[in-house]
Design an enzyme around this catalytic site. Sequence first.
Site, PDB file in Angstrom:
ATOM      1  N   CYS A 263       5.493-114.880  -0.544  1.00 23.52           N
ATOM      2  CA  CYS A 263       3.854-115.144  -1.581  1.00 23.52           C
ATOM      3  C   CYS A 263       3.596-116.755  -1.319  1.00 23.52           C
ATOM      4  CB  CYS A 263       4.839-115.254  -2.915  1.00 23.52           C
ATOM      5  SG  CYS A 263       5.146-113.371  -4.140  1.00 23.52           S
TER       6      CYS A 263
HETATM    7  N1  NAD Z   1       8.406-110.150  -3.762  1.00 24.18           N
HETATM    8  C1  NAD Z   1       7.766-111.027  -4.639  1.00 24.18           C
HETATM    9  O1  NAD Z   1       8.975-112.214  -4.425  1.00 24.18           O
HETATM   10  C2  NAD Z   1       7.128-111.334  -5.873  1.00 24.18           C
HETATM   11  C3  NAD Z   1       6.942-111.656  -6.471  1.00 24.18           C
HETATM   12  C4  NAD Z   1       5.451-111.229  -7.181  1.00 24.18           C
HETATM   13  C5  NAD Z   1       4.612-110.429  -6.861  1.00 24.18           C
HETATM   14  N2  NAD Z   1       4.849-110.388  -5.413  1.00 24.18           N
HETATM   15  C6  NAD Z   1       3.900-108.595  -5.505  1.00 24.18           C
HETATM   16  O2  NAD Z   1       4.223-107.857  -5.178  1.00 24.18           O
HETATM   17  C7  NAD Z   1       3.618-107.222  -4.531  1.00 24.18           C
HETATM   18  C8  NAD Z   1       4.831-106.092  -3.634  1.00 24.18           C
HETATM   19  O3  NAD Z   1       5.645-107.421  -2.961  1.00 24.18           O
HETATM   20  P1  NAD Z   1       6.871-107.009  -2.511  1.00 24.18           P
HETATM   21  O4  NAD Z   1       7.887-108.131  -1.849  1.00 24.18           O
HETATM   22  O5  NAD Z   1       7.289-106.129  -3.633  1.00 24.18           O
HETATM   23  O6  NAD Z   1       6.964-105.574  -1.622  1.00 24.18           O
HETATM   24  P2  NAD Z   1       7.527-105.236  -0.464  1.00 24.18           P
HETATM   25  O7  NAD Z   1       7.525-105.034   0.712  1.00 24.18           O
HETATM   26  O8  NAD Z   1       9.386-105.564  -1.180  1.00 24.18           O
HETATM   27  O9  NAD Z   1       7.450-103.529  -1.223  1.00 24.18           O
HETATM   28  C9  NAD Z   1       6.501-102.913  -0.996  1.00 24.18           C
HETATM   29  C10 NAD Z   1       7.060-101.294  -0.906  1.00 24.18           C
HETATM   30  O10 NAD Z   1       6.150-100.914  -1.196  1.00 24.18           O
HETATM   31  C11 NAD Z   1       5.802 -99.765  -0.454  1.00 24.18           C
HETATM   32  N3  NAD Z   1       4.637 -99.270   0.029  1.00 24.18           N
HETATM   33  C12 NAD Z   1       3.464 -99.614   0.510  1.00 24.18           C
HETATM   34  N4  NAD Z   1       2.788 -99.101   0.726  1.00 24.18           N
HETATM   35  C13 NAD Z   1       2.531 -98.260   0.361  1.00 24.18           C
HETATM   36  C14 NAD Z   1       1.916 -96.692  -0.364  1.00 24.18           C
HETATM   37  N5  NAD Z   1       0.120 -96.768   0.777  1.00 24.18           N
HETATM   38  N6  NAD Z   1       2.550 -96.152  -0.839  1.00 24.18           N
HETATM   39  C15 NAD Z   1       3.472 -96.151  -1.731  1.00 24.18           C
HETATM   40  N7  NAD Z   1       4.803 -96.801  -1.283  1.00 24.18           N
HETATM   41  C16 NAD Z   1       4.105 -98.281  -0.152  1.00 24.18           C
HETATM   42  C17 NAD Z   1       6.420-100.344   0.952  1.00 24.18           C
HETATM   43  O11 NAD Z   1       7.252 -99.077   1.700  1.00 24.18           O
HETATM   44  C18 NAD Z   1       7.903-100.964  -0.134  1.00 24.18           C
HETATM   45  O12 NAD Z   1       9.173-100.185  -0.306  1.00 24.18           O
HETATM   46  C19 NAD Z   1       2.701-107.864  -3.539  1.00 24.18           C
HETATM   47  O13 NAD Z   1       1.673-108.316  -3.534  1.00 24.18           O
HETATM   48  C20 NAD Z   1       3.586-108.993  -3.353  1.00 24.18           C
HETATM   49  O14 NAD Z   1       2.479-110.321  -3.178  1.00 24.18           O
HETATM   50  C21 NAD Z   1       5.963-109.980  -5.013  1.00 24.18           C
END
Ligand code: NAD
Length: 439
Positions: A263
């Site tokens: 983030c």
């Molecule tokens: N990690 C955090 O602390 C956090 C907190 C708030 C917001 N976010 C936001 O949430 C979103 C997700 O982040 P995250 O940390 O969960 O990511 P992550 O990488 O942990 O998980 C994302 C998942 O999506 C899957 N994926 C990617 N493209 C795909 C598709 N087209 N179809 C199906 N699956 C797909 C990946 O294989 C992965 O398992 C981002 O925008 C991030 O900025 C993250």
Amino acid sequence: MTTDSRVAIIGLGYVGLPLALALVEAGIDVVGIDANASRVAELSDGRSPIDDITDDRLAAALARGLRVVAPDAADLAAADVVIVCVPTPIDRAKDPDLSPVVAAAEVIRPALRPGQLIILQSTTYPGTTSGPFREVLERSGLRAGADFDLAFAPERVNPGDPASAAKSVPRLVGGTTPQATARAATLLGHINDRVIGLSSPDAAELAKLLENVFRNVNIAFVNQLALLCERMGIDVWEVIDAAATKPFGFMRFTPGPGVGGHCIPVDPYYLAWRAREFDFVDRFVELAGDINLAMPRHVVDLVAEALNDRGRALNGARVAIIGVAFKPDVRDARNSPAAEVIAGLAARGGQVGYHDPHVATFRSADGVELRSEPLDGLVAAADVVAVLVAHRSIDWDALYDSADLVVDTVDTSRDRSVRPRQVLRLGAGWATGVAAPVG
Ligand SMILES: NC(=O)c1ccc[n+]([C@@H]2O[C@H](COP(=O)([O-])OP(=O)(O)OC[C@H]3O[C@@H](n4cnc5c(N)ncnc54)[C@H](O)[C@@H]3O)[C@@H](O)[C@H]2O)c1
């Protein structure tokens, strides 16, 4: 109001998986969809890849009917609501890379049917939900607001901090229509005590960016103060603790070797990029990025300075890095500043090894893959130890007893009895080993 009882979640990572479990635990029928086959396999087997989610909790959700599958049109078409939680990274030029969001919309489009609610939850710039995301969905021939509902609902989870996933943390939601906002708020109301409806997806998208840019700017501010304190011979950590005794109008941020995770080093650039489309330069974002990105180099300089104090060069010295995760007590090492610190040390001839109880292997910014080494042997063999992450499970007393020379970037050495010129502290200079006055 529709009763939304079947939810499909696309993307089962740090955000999507906890969401899926919370909804299942609230009695909602959930199918989790992920494009990564190994992620689908480990989750289906009940193995959680996330620190905050225990295998037992995942197994309980699977027993209650949670299904984890590869992208599947039938599952998407059967859902009342589809929630997208895919990554939103930046490219090498630090411009937004919306390809996972667009790919997720492409997966939904052939299955989209009238009456569904689509919620984007990935952090992104204002205009994504009602712009590119909506455009892909509407290529189905269906119209947002007329045929299906569309909303943005940002996530506030903070990995490693279970309180951030609590029901009491309010949620934001902004739909393209009041109906979409109300419908998304009703669904999220099953897992959050308070859901705040905003007037548009754009406002919800920008509110999320404000939260994270706020952190990035304040971290940059204290990082800069740390550099100033080194020159002034003042202990920045003592100063921050002192200021933090003010019970109002101050929030504690601490310096360190840089910012990491999905983030803080990423999201501000979504705002900066979008601002440029309006002929506007977001100088706070650019400045904060500049300062935070320079911190790993400063740590390399501190290591060289510490060695220099012993009449040694960094070139040829054995450097032990303690901690490569992006913050304490987590295994997430995405965008960790340790990658730049290690590559910077190696570029100047340092022989670098690391120990991290949470991260078994780590790739530095120069592409070299390292493996976590046992702490005692690593420290004993090191000419200098650089502490980058204050993991609670490390025995810090033992480390400071045995290490000959330490660069402490995260305040693990204060109030410990250390030898003169044993510990060089970021933002404070050489530790005296004399505890600061308290009271
Ligand atoms: N990690 C955090 O602390 C956090 C907190 C708030 C917001 N976010 C936001 O949430 C979103 C997700 O982040 P995250 O940390 O969960 O990511 P992550 O990488 O942990 O998980 C994302 C998942 O999506 C899957 N994926 C990617 N493209 C795909 C598709 N087209 N179809 C199906 N699956 C797909 C990946 O294989 C992965 O398992 C981002 O925008 C991030 O900025 C993250």
